[in-house]
Design a protein around this motif. Sequence first.
Motif, PDB file in Angstrom:
ATOM      1  N   SER A   2      -2.569   5.250  -7.551  1.00  0.00           N
ATOM      2  CA  SER A   2      -1.270   4.780  -7.092  1.00  0.00           C
ATOM      3  C   SER A   2      -0.652   3.748  -8.036  1.00  0.00           C
ATOM      4  N   THR A   3       0.637   3.895  -8.270  1.00  0.00           N
ATOM      5  CA  THR A   3       1.363   2.899  -9.060  1.00  0.00           C
ATOM      6  C   THR A   3       1.713   1.684  -8.219  1.00  0.00           C
ATOM      7  N   LYS A   4       1.568   1.815  -6.902  1.00  0.00           N
ATOM      8  CA  LYS A   4       1.893   0.721  -5.980  1.00  0.00           C
ATOM      9  C   LYS A   4       0.683  -0.186  -5.751  1.00  0.00           C
ATOM     10  N   HIS A   5      -0.499   0.411  -5.682  1.00  0.00           N
ATOM     11  CA  HIS A   5      -1.737  -0.335  -5.481  1.00  0.00           C
ATOM     12  C   HIS A   5      -2.852   0.416  -6.200  1.00  0.00           C
TER      13      HIS A   5
ATOM     14  N   LYS B 273      -7.712  -4.811  -9.489  1.00  0.00           N
ATOM     15  CA  LYS B 273      -7.348  -5.513 -10.721  1.00  0.00           C
ATOM     16  C   LYS B 273      -8.024  -4.875 -11.928  1.00  0.00           C
ATOM     17  N   LEU B 274      -9.283  -4.491 -11.791  1.00  0.00           N
ATOM     18  CA  LEU B 274      -9.995  -3.826 -12.888  1.00  0.00           C
ATOM     19  C   LEU B 274      -9.332  -2.501 -13.247  1.00  0.00           C
TER      20      LEU B 274
ATOM     21  N   GLN C   2       0.828  -1.201   0.000  1.00  0.00           N
ATOM     22  CA  GLN C   2       0.000   0.000   0.000  1.00  0.00           C
ATOM     23  C   GLN C   2       0.868   1.259   0.000  1.00  0.00           C
ATOM     24  N   PRO C   3       0.408   2.320  -0.659  1.00  0.00           N
ATOM     25  CA  PRO C   3       1.197   3.558  -0.772  1.00  0.00           C
ATOM     26  C   PRO C   3       1.107   4.431   0.467  1.00  0.00           C
ATOM     27  N   LEU C   4       1.628   3.928   1.580  1.00  0.00           N
ATOM     28  CA  LEU C   4       1.496   4.621   2.854  1.00  0.00           C
ATOM     29  C   LEU C   4       2.347   5.883   2.938  1.00  0.00           C
ATOM     30  N   GLU C   5       3.251   6.060   1.963  1.00  0.00           N
ATOM     31  CA  GLU C   5       4.111   7.238   1.974  1.00  0.00           C
ATOM     32  C   GLU C   5       3.388   8.490   1.487  1.00  0.00           C
ATOM     33  N   PHE C   6       2.155   8.315   0.962  1.00  0.00           N
ATOM     34  CA  PHE C   6       1.372   9.453   0.485  1.00  0.00           C
ATOM     35  C   PHE C   6       0.036   9.525   1.221  1.00  0.00           C
ATOM     36  N   PRO C   7      -0.511  10.733   1.396  1.00  0.00           N
ATOM     37  CA  PRO C   7      -1.851  10.842   1.967  1.00  0.00           C
ATOM     38  C   PRO C   7      -2.872  10.190   1.033  1.00  0.00           C
TER      39      PRO C   7
END
Length: 307
Positions: free
Chosen positions: A255-258, A237-238, A216-221
Motif C-alpha cells: 500500500s502507498t497509504k500504509h 517504516k522498514l 490505513q487503506p480500507l478502500e481495498f481488500p
Amino acid sequence: MKLQWAKEIAEFIDPTNVKVDEPLNKYTMTKLGGPADVFVMAETEEQAGQVVKYARKNNVPIFLLGNGSNMVIRDGGIRGIVLNLSKLDQIHIDGTTVYAQSGALIIDVSRAAAAESLTGLEFSCGIPGSVGGAMAMNAGAYGGEINDVIESCKVLTQEGDVIVLSKEELELGYRKSIIQSQGFYALSSIFQLQKGNKQEIDATIEDFTFKRTSKQPLEFPSAGSVFKRPPGMFAGKLIQDSELQGKGVGGAEVSTKHAGFIINKDNATATDYIETIRMVQKVVKEKFDVELETEVRIVGEDAVPTK
C-alpha cells in the motif's frame, strides 16, 4: 468423501449451513482463497462441538475460520472441514462484565461496551476481526491488547471437549496465546472492564477511528497489518525505507497509504499476495538485515496447475 462428510454432518446441522466446494474468498478480508471441501456454519456452541467430534472420530482435517481478517488462504483452498462460527455472535453486559461469543466482531463488542460507559476496550474499535480471532492472537492496537481486559475464555479442544481457561492459563503474549499454540477453538470470552466517562470513551473511539481510516487503506481488500513489529523497530517504516510502496506481484501491492499493508488492488490471487509478502521480506532482509515475521496466517494448499 466430501459428499459423504457433508451428508453426515447435515444430520445434526441445518443442511443449508453445510456446503461442498464453497469458495472461501467470500469469507476473507483479502477476497482471496480457494474452496473448502466442506464448509460448515455452526449456530450454537453445542453444534460446534459436534462438528469437532465428528471430524476427530472420522479422522477428517478441520480448520476454524473466523471472519478471515488476519489470514491468507491459498488458491487451492482447504481440505477437509472448514468450521465457521460467525453465527455465534451474542454480546451480553452485566455491570462491568462483558460476555461475547467468538463470532461477534470485536469492534461491535467495543461499541456495546462504550454504550454502557465501560472503558478498557477502546483500543479494539478499529480491529477488523472476530472475538475468537482477537483472543487467539491477543490482538492489540493503540497501546492496548486483549490481555489487559480478558478474564476467561471458553474453548473447544481438538477432541471436542469444552474447557474454560483463565487469563493466566491463556498464556497471552505478543500476538500469541495457548489457543493458537494448542489448536483450540475459542467459543466465548468474558472481559472485565471499568466504569468510565462516556464522553471521554466516545472521544477516544472517535480519535482511534479517525487514525485508522486516515492512515490505513480500507478502500481495498487486505489482511490488515501483515508483519509483526520487530524489536525496537516498526515493520512499516522498514518497508517504506526499502522503497517498496506501490510495488508487488500481479494484482497485489504494498500500500502507498500504509507500508505495513499489502492490498488486493486488481483481482490478485493468493499466490500474488504471498509472493508479495516474500518479496518484501527478501528486500528488507537485504537492506536492513531484519527478518520480518508475518502476523497474518498463511493457510491452505496451492492450486493445482492447469494443463
